[in-house]
Design an enzyme around this catalytic site. Structure first.
Site, PDB file in Angstrom:
ATOM      1  N   TYR A  35       1.967  69.883  41.643  1.00 59.12           N
ATOM      2  CA  TYR A  35       1.609  68.495  42.639  1.00 59.12           C
ATOM      3  C   TYR A  35       1.719  68.613  44.073  1.00 59.12           C
ATOM      4  O   TYR A  35       0.708  68.330  44.634  1.00 59.12           O
ATOM      5  CB  TYR A  35       2.371  67.236  42.099  1.00 59.12           C
ATOM      6  CG  TYR A  35       1.959  65.974  42.578  1.00 59.12           C
ATOM      7  CD1 TYR A  35       2.480  65.428  43.739  1.00 59.12           C
ATOM      8  CD2 TYR A  35       1.147  65.263  41.682  1.00 59.12           C
ATOM      9  CE1 TYR A  35       2.009  64.209  44.350  1.00 59.12           C
ATOM     10  CE2 TYR A  35       0.776  63.824  42.371  1.00 59.12           C
ATOM     11  CZ  TYR A  35       1.150  63.497  43.698  1.00 59.12           C
ATOM     12  OH  TYR A  35       0.771  62.351  44.011  1.00 59.12           O
ATOM     13  N   SER A  81      11.069  31.890  38.810  1.00 60.47           N
ATOM     14  CA  SER A  81      12.414  32.400  38.498  1.00 60.47           C
ATOM     15  C   SER A  81      12.900  32.027  37.084  1.00 60.47           C
ATOM     16  O   SER A  81      12.007  31.281  36.635  1.00 60.47           O
ATOM     17  CB  SER A  81      13.437  31.864  39.386  1.00 60.47           C
ATOM     18  OG  SER A  81      13.252  30.327  39.201  1.00 60.47           O
ATOM     19  N   LYS A 114      15.911  43.168  31.427  1.00 58.01           N
ATOM     20  CA  LYS A 114      15.721  42.649  32.662  1.00 58.01           C
ATOM     21  C   LYS A 114      16.327  43.449  33.795  1.00 58.01           C
ATOM     22  O   LYS A 114      17.636  43.705  33.908  1.00 58.01           O
ATOM     23  CB  LYS A 114      16.642  41.227  32.808  1.00 58.01           C
ATOM     24  CG  LYS A 114      16.297  40.587  34.079  1.00 58.01           C
ATOM     25  CD  LYS A 114      16.852  39.280  34.206  1.00 58.01           C
ATOM     26  CE  LYS A 114      16.753  38.378  35.240  1.00 58.01           C
ATOM     27  NZ  LYS A 114      17.289  39.033  36.371  1.00 58.01           N
ATOM     28  N   LYS A 318      21.611  36.860  29.542  1.00 60.70           N
ATOM     29  CA  LYS A 318      22.269  37.959  30.272  1.00 60.70           C
ATOM     30  C   LYS A 318      23.499  38.337  29.526  1.00 60.70           C
ATOM     31  O   LYS A 318      23.973  37.935  28.744  1.00 60.70           O
ATOM     32  CB  LYS A 318      22.832  37.106  31.561  1.00 60.70           C
ATOM     33  CG  LYS A 318      22.127  36.406  32.500  1.00 60.70           C
ATOM     34  CD  LYS A 318      20.896  37.020  33.118  1.00 60.70           C
ATOM     35  CE  LYS A 318      21.304  37.697  34.454  1.00 60.70           C
ATOM     36  NZ  LYS A 318      21.536  36.811  35.688  1.00 60.70           N
TER      37      LYS A 318
END
Ligand SMILES: Cc1ccc2cc(C(N)=O)cc(O)c2n1
Length: 327
Positions: A35, A81, A114, A318
């Site tokens: 590359y 949010s 997340k 969460k």
């Protein structure tokens, strides 16, 4: 020697294709050294024929230091949010509210981890990356276009076909854990020799700090990655009826999307996914602080609407706080 314009076009195609395969398909076509060799050949050809260098060329990712601070960018569509859920009961309430409000017994959700990074918005016009901004307060962010161009996971031009004339893509810039550790090990070693880059406290601060650099050449030295999680303004074209189908299109157009994204059904499907991602968490190549659940069909999202800035149709579930990544 062959016609320089043809060789330049061929090198651009090969390098952009290599980027796509590496960052989107996670299936590298050529080794890094190859590359770099192709990029060097392209750089030399463009230097010899300045009129032939395209703004989308892979050599144009790292610009020079700009004037001063960042310009402000107003998000035509606010960057959302997410409301949080911390318990199984709150997840069941989330699903129940959807059933009560729009009568869906067992709705389908698009779910994904997340990531703990920095939310940004990318604007494409005619398939070309023209502006990128931080989330800011959701309504106004900072123009960090020059810094975002240095991130190889962000396409400078869209692939494939069928994309809208104006397309805004929202996603998370993050620093993969291995790259974070390698970067810091090198910065620490160089510090010992009185030089080198700044040591970063944790991947999230590393990503945020790297994007806020006024000099894109510093950003270019930071190991940043990106994955798309949604869209903003769309003009001159249409997207599919569901979020999951839109993610598939974004991937075709050259954006990395979460390899762990799935479509599940009802509260049971959400909680099963949360459980599985909780178990997989320590093995992931990036920090996550929960999972995101989104009602998959856009019709249902429109009917559910928002509460102030957070959607009623999505929440983040969460995990319990985890000790921060060690240096
Ligand atoms: C709507 C929305 C807002 C913030 C998000 C943030 C993340 C994330 N941090 O990975 C993922 C998502 O799907 C998101 N979706």
């Amino acid at each position: 020697s062959p016609d320089p314009a043809a060789r330049i076009a061929e090198l651009c195609r090969q390098l952009n294709d290599a980027n796509y395969r590496y960052h989107v398909l996670d299936d590298p076509a050529i080794p890094d050294a190859e590359y770099d060799r192709l990029l060097r050949e392209l750089d030399e050809l463009e230097a010899a024929h300045p009129g032939l260098a395209s703004p989308d060329s892979p050599t144009q990712r790292v610009g020079a230091a700009p004037s001063g601070a960042f310009d402000e960018v107003r998000h035509a569509i606010p960057m959302l949010s997410l409301g949080n859920a911390f318990s199984e009961e709150e997840v069941r309430d989330f699903v129940r509210r959807i059933d009560e409000r729009i009568g869906r017994e067992s709705p389908r959700f698009s779910v994904e981890p997340k990531l703990d990074g920095l939310a940004i918005s990318l604007r494409y016009e005619g398939g070309r990356f023209v502006q990128g901004a931080t989330r800011g307060d959701g309504a106004t962010g900072e123009d960090v276009t020059a810094n975002l161009r240095t991130i190889k996971a962000i396409p400078l031009a869209l692939r494939g076909e069928g994309w809208p004339g104006v397309l805004e893509v929202r996603g998370e810039v993050y620093m993969p854990l291995d790259a974070f550790k390698a970067y810091n090990a090198r910065a620490l070693a160089d510090a010992g020799k009185g030089g080198g880059d700044k040591v970063l406290a944790n991947p999230r601060n590393g990503a945020a700090g790297s994007l806020r650099q006024l000099d894109p050449r510093v950003t270019a030295r930071r190991p940043l990655a990106f994955y798309a999680y949604g869209t903003g303004a769309v003009e001159g074209g249409t997207l599919p009826d569901t979020h999951s189908a839109t993610l598939a299109r974004l991937r075709d157009w050259g954006f990395p999307v979460s390899a762990q994204s799935e479509v599940v059904e009802g509260a049971e499907g959400l909680l099963d996914y949360y459980q599985r991602m909780g178990e997989a968490r320590d093995g992931l190549p990036f920090d996550i602080d929960g999972v995101v659940y989104k009602l998959d069909d856009y019709e249902g999202q429109r009917e559910m609407g928002f509460v102030s800035r957070a959607p009623r149709w999505a929440i983040a579930h969460k995990f319990p706080a985890q000790e921060q990544s060690t240096l």
